[in-house]
Design a protein around this motif. Structure first.
Motif, mmCIF file in Angstrom:
data_model
loop_
_atom_site.group_PDB
_atom_site.id
_atom_site.type_symbol
_atom_site.label_atom_id
_atom_site.label_comp_id
_atom_site.label_asym_id
_atom_site.label_seq_id
_atom_site.Cartn_x
_atom_site.Cartn_y
_atom_site.Cartn_z
ATOM 1 N N GLY A 25 0.848 -1.182 0.000
ATOM 2 C CA GLY A 25 0.000 0.000 0.000
ATOM 3 C C GLY A 25 0.884 1.232 0.000
ATOM 4 N N LEU A 26 0.640 2.115 -0.983
ATOM 5 C CA LEU A 26 1.475 3.303 -1.111
ATOM 6 C C LEU A 26 0.649 4.421 -1.738
ATOM 7 C CD1 LEU A 26 4.403 4.349 -0.778
ATOM 8 C CD2 LEU A 26 4.824 3.568 -3.101
ATOM 9 N N VAL A 27 0.648 5.581 -1.147
ATOM 10 C CA VAL A 27 -0.089 6.778 -1.576
ATOM 11 C C VAL A 27 -1.559 6.462 -1.877
ATOM 12 C CG1 VAL A 27 1.966 8.013 -2.373
ATOM 13 C CG2 VAL A 27 0.655 6.667 -4.040
ATOM 14 N N GLY A 28 -2.139 5.517 -1.141
ATOM 15 C CA GLY A 28 -3.533 5.140 -1.352
ATOM 16 C C GLY A 28 -3.741 4.099 -2.435
ATOM 17 N N ASP A 29 -2.673 3.713 -3.141
ATOM 18 C CA ASP A 29 -2.736 2.710 -4.211
ATOM 19 C C ASP A 29 -2.275 1.364 -3.663
ATOM 20 O OD1 ASP A 29 -3.164 5.040 -5.690
ATOM 21 O OD2 ASP A 29 -1.156 5.034 -6.578
ATOM 22 N N THR A 30 -2.611 0.285 -4.379
ATOM 23 C CA THR A 30 -2.144 -1.046 -4.010
ATOM 24 C C THR A 30 -1.302 -1.592 -5.144
ATOM 25 O OG1 THR A 30 -4.089 -1.440 -2.634
ATOM 26 C CG2 THR A 30 -2.824 -3.375 -3.323
ATOM 27 N N TYR A 31 -0.049 -1.934 -4.838
ATOM 28 C CA TYR A 31 0.904 -2.423 -5.825
ATOM 29 C C TYR A 31 1.273 -3.868 -5.486
ATOM 30 C CZ TYR A 31 1.694 2.622 -6.629
ATOM 31 O OH TYR A 31 1.556 3.961 -6.899
ATOM 32 N N PRO A 49 -7.149 3.672 -6.991
ATOM 33 C CA PRO A 49 -8.534 4.066 -6.738
ATOM 34 C C PRO A 49 -8.806 5.474 -7.277
ATOM 35 C CG PRO A 49 -7.264 4.300 -4.741
ATOM 36 C CD PRO A 49 -6.341 3.686 -5.761
ATOM 37 N N PRO A 50 -10.071 5.850 -7.396
ATOM 38 C CA PRO A 50 -10.380 7.216 -7.827
ATOM 39 C C PRO A 50 -9.625 8.236 -6.968
ATOM 40 C CG PRO A 50 -12.364 5.908 -7.788
ATOM 41 C CD PRO A 50 -11.283 5.062 -7.160
ATOM 42 N N GLY A 51 -8.984 9.191 -7.632
ATOM 43 C CA GLY A 51 -8.197 10.214 -6.944
ATOM 44 C C GLY A 51 -6.791 9.776 -6.607
ATOM 45 N N GLY A 52 -6.450 8.486 -6.824
ATOM 46 C CA GLY A 52 -5.141 7.956 -6.452
ATOM 47 C C GLY A 52 -4.056 8.266 -7.459
ATOM 48 N N GLY A 53 -2.843 7.927 -7.068
ATOM 49 C CA GLY A 53 -1.659 8.130 -7.901
ATOM 50 C C GLY A 53 -0.603 8.900 -7.137
ATOM 51 N N PRO A 54 0.658 8.750 -7.557
ATOM 52 C CA PRO A 54 1.764 9.423 -6.872
ATOM 53 C C PRO A 54 1.858 10.890 -7.262
ATOM 54 C CG PRO A 54 2.599 8.266 -8.766
ATOM 55 C CD PRO A 54 1.127 7.949 -8.679
ATOM 56 N N GLY A 55 2.560 11.658 -6.453
ATOM 57 C CA GLY A 55 2.843 13.042 -6.782
ATOM 58 C C GLY A 55 3.980 13.139 -7.787
ATOM 59 N N PRO A 56 4.321 14.358 -8.187
ATOM 60 C CA PRO A 56 5.391 14.560 -9.164
ATOM 61 C C PRO A 56 6.727 13.978 -8.681
ATOM 62 C CG PRO A 56 4.133 16.580 -8.861
ATOM 63 C CD PRO A 56 3.679 15.631 -7.804
ATOM 64 N N ALA A 75 12.714 12.129 -16.779
ATOM 65 C CA ALA A 75 11.636 13.063 -17.121
ATOM 66 C C ALA A 75 10.676 13.232 -15.942
ATOM 67 C CB ALA A 75 10.867 12.567 -18.336
ATOM 68 N N PRO A 76 10.332 14.472 -15.578
ATOM 69 C CA PRO A 76 9.352 14.699 -14.513
ATOM 70 C C PRO A 76 7.971 14.206 -14.960
ATOM 71 C CG PRO A 76 10.452 16.765 -15.136
ATOM 72 C CD PRO A 76 10.882 15.720 -16.103
ATOM 73 N N HIS A 77 7.294 13.514 -14.048
ATOM 74 C CA HIS A 77 5.970 12.978 -14.391
ATOM 75 C C HIS A 77 5.203 12.600 -13.128
ATOM 76 C CE1 HIS A 77 8.444 9.391 -13.830
ATOM 77 N NE2 HIS A 77 7.323 8.736 -13.569
ATOM 78 N N PHE A 78 3.929 12.369 -13.306
ATOM 79 C CA PHE A 78 3.080 11.761 -12.278
ATOM 80 C C PHE A 78 1.799 11.333 -12.956
ATOM 81 C CE2 PHE A 78 2.006 16.243 -12.122
ATOM 82 C CZ PHE A 78 0.630 16.289 -11.915
ATOM 83 N N PHE A 79 0.990 10.566 -12.252
ATOM 84 C CA PHE A 79 -0.308 10.192 -12.801
ATOM 85 C C PHE A 79 -1.357 10.276 -11.715
ATOM 86 C CE2 PHE A 79 1.760 6.138 -11.723
ATOM 87 C CZ PHE A 79 0.810 5.539 -10.913
ATOM 88 N N PRO A 124 8.293 19.011 -6.163
ATOM 89 C CA PRO A 124 7.214 19.763 -5.499
ATOM 90 C C PRO A 124 5.860 19.492 -6.184
ATOM 91 C CG PRO A 124 8.978 21.229 -6.241
ATOM 92 C CD PRO A 124 9.310 19.869 -6.729
ATOM 93 N N PRO A 125 4.780 19.608 -5.424
ATOM 94 C CA PRO A 125 3.447 19.391 -6.016
ATOM 95 C C PRO A 125 3.218 20.307 -7.224
ATOM 96 C CG PRO A 125 3.286 19.634 -3.632
ATOM 97 C CD PRO A 125 4.702 19.959 -4.013
ATOM 98 N N ALA A 126 2.475 19.787 -8.182
ATOM 99 C CA ALA A 126 2.187 20.547 -9.408
ATOM 100 C C ALA A 126 1.192 21.665 -9.104
ATOM 101 C CB ALA A 126 1.633 19.623 -10.478
#
Length: 176
Positions: free
Chosen positions: A32-38, A59-66, A105-109, A174-176
């Motif tokens: 469990g990480l950032v609300g996601d399950t891997y 889950p809805p709203g989930g995903g890692p930060g930048p 490359a900077p990214h997030f989803f 930093p957060p987008a």
């Protein structure tokens, strides 16, 4: 066409074994990480460090930060749709599509939909699965919801990200 003689292929390594897994195999690591399950399907040990393969439930709203890292990362969406932000540009990716994130490359989803997203993530070389295990928490199974931290617990998790990210060739942005 090159006139150079190619190097011969190395011999087979009989110490390496075939890896066959199901995402619901009881011996797999579920994180469990950032609300996601891997769920780690193939780790660096299985692939001689060449890559890892992770089954992700977002889950809805989930995903890692930048963030960014010095290894390649590829996602194949199996179910749902997710919003990828790559170098500041946002794009929606749907089931059946594949995304490759170049190293550094900077990214997030983010799952901006109302349904859970399922995707496979391959990192090459391996190592990201160890970062996830270091900063995440164990959950019982592939479909188990990951804890969502708040307050002091969230601050502790963010400190862990910052502490361990460099060891795993990752930079938290930093957060987008």
């Amino acid at each position: 066409m090159s006139t150079d003689t190619p190097e011969p292929l190395p011999p087979d390594d009989p110490t390496r074994e075939l890896t066959v897994v199901s995402p619901d195999d009881p011996g797999l690591r579920h994180i469990g990480l950032v609300g996601d399950t891997y769920t780690v399907l193939v780790n660096g040990k299985n692939s001689a460090g060449r890559y890892c393969l992770i089954d992700m439930l977002i889950p809805p709203g989930g995903g890692p930060g930048p963030h960014r890292h010095d290894f390649e990362e590829m996602f194949s969406l199996l179910e749902g749709e997710v919003e990828f932000t790559f170098r500041g540009q946002r794009q929606t990716v749907r089931a059946g599509q594949t995304v490759n994130i170049p190293a550094n490359a900077p990214h997030f989803f983010r799952n901006a939909s109302g349904s859970t997203v399922r995707m496979l993530c391959m990192c090459t070389p391996a190592g990201q699965e160890e970062f996830f295990a270091t900063v995440g928490v164990s959950v019982p199974g592939r479909t188990s919801p990951a804890p969502v931290f708040e307050g002091a617990d969230l601050e502790k998790q963010l400190r862990n990200f910052a502490k361990y990210a460099p060891r795993y060739r990752t930079e938290i942005l930093p957060p987008a």
